[in-house]
Write a protein that holds these residues in place. Sequence first.
Motif: not given
Length: 194
Positions: A142-162
Amino acid sequence: MSPNSTKTNKPEMISIKESAERLGVAEEIIRFSLTEAYPDDFDSLKEITLAEFETLANTFKQKALEQNRGEVAAIAPSGESPLPIEQQQQIIDGTVNALQEFAGNYVLTIDKIASTLAYLSGQAVVDNFVEIHSNTVRDGLESYLDQFAAEFVTAAHSIKGVNAKDFLSQRGITQKQRTAQKSLQEILNLAANP
């Protein structure tokens, strides 16, 4: 299942028949030992929890020790049992009464009772290990999945602005003309016209 069980998941059970075999007594003695804990259905019970069985086995052990030593001592509920004190006392009292009722119809052997208690102790160790292991693994995942989800959301926001073309050109990646489809079509045409 015990009417007073406090566990949220279903506790491990043992049949009345196996209980009698493990303790080396008749099923009737086991059933009569449960009359106070199960006054309405002691005679039709199919199984009891391992915690109830452990209370039963400990009471048998105390009575066997009394027979061997010739001493009579009060049997008290265990503070380590998951069963409520009242339920333990009902099983203890029922067992004492059953053993008096069936006096002369059984032989309590310390070896058999001790091996039964060792089995119960081993089972408790296994149950604890399984619970610790499964909760530790579940927590880690669950900790790994939470961390992965947070990183994925951050990456998605970064990609959206480029802008995709700017992103690729900054890295020296240029869009190439697609030739694979054209080459494949040419091969198919050559194969079709010999």
